[in-house]
Structure formats: structure tokens, C-alpha cells
Scaffold this motif. Structure first.
Motif, mmCIF file in Angstrom:
data_model
loop_
_atom_site.group_PDB
_atom_site.id
_atom_site.type_symbol
_atom_site.label_atom_id
_atom_site.label_comp_id
_atom_site.label_asym_id
_atom_site.label_seq_id
_atom_site.Cartn_x
_atom_site.Cartn_y
_atom_site.Cartn_z
ATOM 1 N N VAL A 1 36.291 -2.685 17.213
ATOM 2 C CA VAL A 1 35.863 -1.675 18.187
ATOM 3 C C VAL A 1 36.510 -0.332 17.874
ATOM 4 C CG1 VAL A 1 35.449 -3.324 20.060
ATOM 5 C CG2 VAL A 1 37.709 -2.295 19.792
ATOM 6 N N GLU A 2 35.987 0.723 18.526
ATOM 7 C CA GLU A 2 36.510 2.067 18.254
ATOM 8 C C GLU A 2 37.818 2.334 18.990
ATOM 9 O OE1 GLU A 2 33.557 5.064 18.916
ATOM 10 O OE2 GLU A 2 32.066 4.080 17.650
ATOM 11 N N GLU A 3 37.860 1.969 20.277
ATOM 12 C CA GLU A 3 38.985 2.394 21.114
ATOM 13 C C GLU A 3 39.540 1.239 21.946
ATOM 14 O OE1 GLU A 3 40.298 5.290 21.021
ATOM 15 O OE2 GLU A 3 38.787 6.539 20.043
ATOM 16 N N LEU B 1 39.966 0.446 15.822
ATOM 17 C CA LEU B 1 39.996 1.465 14.763
ATOM 18 C C LEU B 1 40.693 2.750 15.201
ATOM 19 C CD1 LEU B 1 36.264 1.160 13.605
ATOM 20 C CD2 LEU B 1 38.266 0.153 12.491
ATOM 21 N N HIS B 2 40.728 2.995 16.487
ATOM 22 C CA HIS B 2 41.242 4.245 17.047
ATOM 23 C C HIS B 2 40.420 5.443 16.578
ATOM 24 C CE1 HIS B 2 44.811 3.015 19.309
ATOM 25 N NE2 HIS B 2 44.771 1.980 18.520
ATOM 26 N N GLY B 3 39.121 5.327 16.732
ATOM 27 C CA GLY B 3 38.229 6.431 16.387
ATOM 28 C C GLY B 3 37.032 5.927 15.606
ATOM 29 N N ARG B 4 36.280 6.873 15.077
ATOM 30 C CA ARG B 4 35.107 6.557 14.277
ATOM 31 C C ARG B 4 35.036 7.581 13.150
ATOM 32 N NH1 ARG B 4 35.115 9.422 18.349
ATOM 33 N NH2 ARG B 4 35.929 7.665 19.494
ATOM 34 N N LEU B 5 34.297 7.257 12.106
ATOM 35 C CA LEU B 5 34.150 8.209 11.006
ATOM 36 C C LEU B 5 33.413 9.436 11.505
ATOM 37 C CD1 LEU B 5 33.076 5.788 8.118
ATOM 38 C CD2 LEU B 5 35.335 6.797 8.487
ATOM 39 N N GLU B 6 34.019 10.598 11.375
ATOM 40 C CA GLU B 6 33.372 11.843 11.790
ATOM 41 C C GLU B 6 33.638 12.895 10.723
ATOM 42 O OE1 GLU B 6 33.591 12.841 16.286
ATOM 43 O OE2 GLU B 6 35.231 11.450 15.934
ATOM 44 N N PRO B 7 32.811 12.930 9.690
ATOM 45 C CA PRO B 7 33.048 13.866 8.592
ATOM 46 C C PRO B 7 33.152 15.308 9.067
ATOM 47 C CG PRO B 7 31.206 12.400 8.110
ATOM 48 C CD PRO B 7 31.586 12.141 9.515
ATOM 49 N N LEU C 1 30.870 -6.256 14.329
ATOM 50 C CA LEU C 1 31.068 -4.807 14.342
ATOM 51 C C LEU C 1 30.559 -4.261 15.669
ATOM 52 C CD1 LEU C 1 29.978 -4.163 10.666
ATOM 53 C CD2 LEU C 1 32.306 -4.246 11.563
ATOM 54 N N ALA C 2 31.488 -3.897 16.542
ATOM 55 C CA ALA C 2 31.105 -3.458 17.884
ATOM 56 C C ALA C 2 31.452 -1.991 18.108
ATOM 57 C CB ALA C 2 31.766 -4.351 18.933
ATOM 58 N N THR C 3 31.301 -1.170 17.054
ATOM 59 C CA THR C 3 31.458 0.270 17.259
ATOM 60 C C THR C 3 30.273 0.754 18.099
ATOM 61 O OG1 THR C 3 30.357 0.582 15.140
ATOM 62 C CG2 THR C 3 32.745 0.661 15.128
ATOM 63 N N ASN C 4 30.417 1.922 18.700
ATOM 64 C CA ASN C 4 29.369 2.412 19.604
ATOM 65 C C ASN C 4 28.029 2.599 18.890
ATOM 66 O OD1 ASN C 4 30.948 2.503 21.899
ATOM 67 N ND2 ASN C 4 31.671 4.578 21.464
ATOM 68 N N PRO C 5 26.915 2.378 19.592
ATOM 69 C CA PRO C 5 25.595 2.584 18.981
ATOM 70 C C PRO C 5 25.226 4.065 18.905
ATOM 71 C CG PRO C 5 25.363 1.773 21.216
ATOM 72 C CD PRO C 5 26.827 1.826 20.941
ATOM 73 N N THR C 6 26.161 4.894 18.427
ATOM 74 C CA THR C 6 25.889 6.314 18.200
ATOM 75 C C THR C 6 25.755 6.526 16.699
ATOM 76 O OG1 THR C 6 28.241 6.721 18.025
ATOM 77 C CG2 THR C 6 27.274 7.034 20.185
ATOM 78 N N MET C 7 25.396 7.739 16.325
ATOM 79 C CA MET C 7 25.282 8.059 14.905
ATOM 80 C C MET C 7 26.592 7.733 14.176
ATOM 81 S SD MET C 7 22.748 9.870 13.384
ATOM 82 C CE MET C 7 22.302 11.563 13.795
ATOM 83 N N GLU D 1 27.434 3.912 14.127
ATOM 84 C CA GLU D 1 26.608 3.171 13.163
ATOM 85 C C GLU D 1 27.134 3.388 11.749
ATOM 86 O OE1 GLU D 1 24.323 1.079 13.895
ATOM 87 O OE2 GLU D 1 23.693 1.569 15.930
ATOM 88 N N ALA D 2 27.464 4.643 11.441
ATOM 89 C CA ALA D 2 27.969 4.951 10.106
ATOM 90 C C ALA D 2 29.278 4.206 9.856
ATOM 91 C CB ALA D 2 28.184 6.455 9.958
ATOM 92 N N THR D 3 30.135 4.153 10.876
ATOM 93 C CA THR D 3 31.417 3.449 10.737
ATOM 94 C C THR D 3 31.168 1.965 10.484
ATOM 95 O OG1 THR D 3 32.284 5.042 12.330
ATOM 96 C CG2 THR D 3 33.676 3.161 11.815
ATOM 97 N N ALA D 4 30.235 1.381 11.260
ATOM 98 C CA ALA D 4 29.909 -0.042 11.084
ATOM 99 C C ALA D 4 29.388 -0.299 9.676
ATOM 100 C CB ALA D 4 28.884 -0.469 12.134
#
Lengths: 206, 206
Positions: A85-87, A107-113, A141-147, A150-153
Motif C-alpha cells: 500500500v501507499e500509506e 511504500l510511504h508514497g507513490r512514484l511521482e516523477p 498491489l493495493a496502491t491507489n487506483p490513480t495515475m 497504477e504506475a507504481t503498481a
């Protein structure tokens, strides 16, 4: 009129919080002027002690009171699956749902270029060593269903697939993504196109 | 999973603030977990020192750094009019507008019978002694144009009219209410009925 420094200081502290603009920060500060000093002291202590009385688990990076955390040391949980998860709040949400009894990885966050947050800023590469001992059979992979989620997953799925563990031939780790579709209580008519497409893709036999 | 006590404590402190629900309180707390300790210390100090470093002016009850406050002691302001407002934030707003150079009187609330807030809970009766020395020629009632604000304005107008000062015959104090009507940048089509009615009542020659 000059606003008193003590007020200004608190306003600017509040303004730094996410979702709190200058107006709300002022409103909160002036509200606190009416509150008894004892309550202010409690609030002040809670802010000061927040980090010293919490620990980040060195295994799953969740926030807890011990290291390793309660979940990582709980022998009654299913120890063959990890939910990424992200948070820490996502862990709390999943625990409330009572639908999952496995382990977590925060993960404490998500990939955000765009904000310069790459894999090195997150606990992504700390996930691989956890798969080495061969007890893990599924990664959710339960990261948020945001852009970004999804990229992080996708990125995590890729590094696991390319890793030594997955290619050693002993045991394949199943990689899954949480289901996306219409939320319970939602309305087909108002759902966006992508959600509808996903809910069709993710259909299950009745 | 049990949420750590330190986190819970801060969540419950945030929840007590107006307009912050349990979800927002959690979000703010988990956000602060990522913030450096130095910044938490600044925030904590700002909360603790808020009241000890601010003073309530004993004349106008505005919040400031001295008592009496900057406005009450400023010899360059027009000292013959008092603008009555509900909260210190209203003073800040009026000062920003640059439309007023007189004195203020802060009530610290409004009459709210449903919440047991009567005249005794506010600084309403502290207003009368300020009118006694005969220098005041106008009272502007600038409480909010809400139900409670209107009632408060009516109440204050009534006690001034019935007071010894107003009936001594030496000098009548003019009592005015701030103009109500369409806000600048507003749209006639979307204005509510009461506002429209008020804006017709309050029309001025072009």
C-alpha cells in the motif's frame, strides 16, 4: 492593525498542512484563542510527541508502537501474502474492512516523477528481500487506483518479475492488483468511462 | 491493527477543531509523521504560546500584543465612531478593506439562544461605558448578516436606545448597520430573495 506574532506563527504552521489554506488557518487559530490553556497544552504535547512515541516498522514500514510492528509479529496472520500500500492510513482502512489477514508493505508514497519522487524515495526496493525466504506466494498491489498509483503498481510488478527470486524456478510468486470497478452504493449512470471499462474487465461469474 | 497512542492523541486533538472531521484529522496526523521534528517543535510551540503571547484589549476586546491594543491607543484614528463586530477576524477583514478608520468593539460571538449564548456570555454590556464620555457619535453594527448576527445587532441597538446616554438629551448617538445587498462580483440571477430585497432597500442615488 498588526496581527499578533503568536497568532501569525500558528497561522503559518496551520497553513503548511495539506488542504488548509490561509483562511482556514486563520479560522482555526482564532478558534483556539477561545479554548482553555489546558487543551492547548494537550494539543501542543500531542504534536511534539507524535514522532518520538511512534516507530516505523523495519520490516513492513507501517507506523506502530513497536519495531517490528504488531502485524509483522502476529503469528496468527497469514504469512504467505503481502499487500503493498501507499500509506499507513491505507493499512488502517484495509484492517477496518476485515477482508485481509496477511502481511503488509507500506511504500510511504507513490512514484511521482513531476515531484521528483522516484523508487529511491519510497520503500520499493525493501520489498524484494522480503520475498527471498520463499514463504511468500502472493503479492497484492493495493496502491491507489490513480495515475500515479497504477504506475507504481506496474513498476513493482516489473521489478518482481525481473528479480532473481521470480526467475529461480523454485516457486512463482503470484502478483495481483486490487479489483477496480464500481464502488458499492455507486451508480452506473454517473460512473466515469475508465471505471466502467475496468468493472467490465473485472467481471466475475455469478 | 491498533493505531499508536501518539497518533490517536493528535487525531483527537485535530478532531476538536471546527470543520475538521475524523478523516481529515487522520490525514493531517499521518501527514505530520513525514515532517521533520524541528517543524513539529515549531508547531507545538506555536500552539502552546498562542494565548500567553496574546492579550485581549480591555477596551475593545480585540486580540493584540498589548493592552490597550494598537487601535485603541492610535491617536490618528477617528475616535468618534465604534464598529461592533463578532470576532477579532472581522477586525482584520475590515482593516484590510481600508474603508474604516475608527475604533472597534469585539463581542467574541453572537447571541445564540439555542447554544445558551446570551448577552452575558458576550462583551455586549461592556459597550455602554465606552459611550459615556460623550466622544462617540456613531455606532456601526457590523455583526454578520446571518439570523444570529441580525438578532445581535437588533439587541445592541435596543439597549443603546434605552440607555441613559441616549436619553440624556445632550447628544444622540447615531446607530447604523452595515449595508447589505449584492456582493461585488455577484450575480443578480443567483442572489437569494432576502439579499435582493435588502439590496433594493439599500439602494443609493447614482
Amino acid at each position: 492593525m498588526r496581527i499578533p506574532k503568536a497568532v501569525e506563527r500558528l497561522v503559518s504552521s496551520f497553513e503548511k498542512l495539506p488542504g488548509i489554506g490561509p483562511k482556514t488557518a486563520q479560522r482555526l487559530t482564532f478558534y483556539l484563542l477561545h479554548v482553555p490553556q489546558a487543551e492547548l497544552d494537550t494539543f501542543s504535547e500531542a504534536v511534539k510527541q507524535l514522532k518520538s512515541n511512534t516507530k516505523i516498522c523495519s520490516i513492513c514500514f507501517n507506523v506502530g508502537e513497536q519495531d517490528p510492528c504488531q502485524i509483522c509479529t502476529d503469528r496468527e496472520r497469514e504469512r504467505n501474502m503481502i499487500c503493498v500500500v501507499e500509506e499507513p492510513l491505507d493499512v488502517a482502512a484495509l484492517e477496518r474492512s476485515d477482508g485481509y489477514r496477511g502481511l503488509y508493505h507500506v511504500l510511504h508514497g507513490r512514484l511521482e516523477p513531476l515531484r521528483n519522487i522516484g523508487p529511491e524515495e519510497l520503500h520499493i526496493h525493501d520489498l524484494l528481500p522480503r520475498l527471498e525466504n520463499g514463504t511468500i506466494s502472493e503479492i497484492i498491489l493495493a496502491t491507489n487506483p490513480t495515475m500515479e498509483g497504477e504506475a507504481t503498481a506496474m513498476y513493482i510488478a516489473k521489478i518482481i518479475k525481473e528479480s532473481r527470486i521470480q526467475n529461480s524456478g523454485i516457486r512463482k510468486i503470484k502478483i495481483t492488483r486490487i479489483g477496480r470497478g464500481l464502488p458499492v452504493g455507486g451508480d452506473l449512470e454517473y460512473a466515469d468511462d475508465v471505471t466502467l471499462a475496468r468493472s467490465l474487465e473485472g467481471r466475475r461469474e455469478f
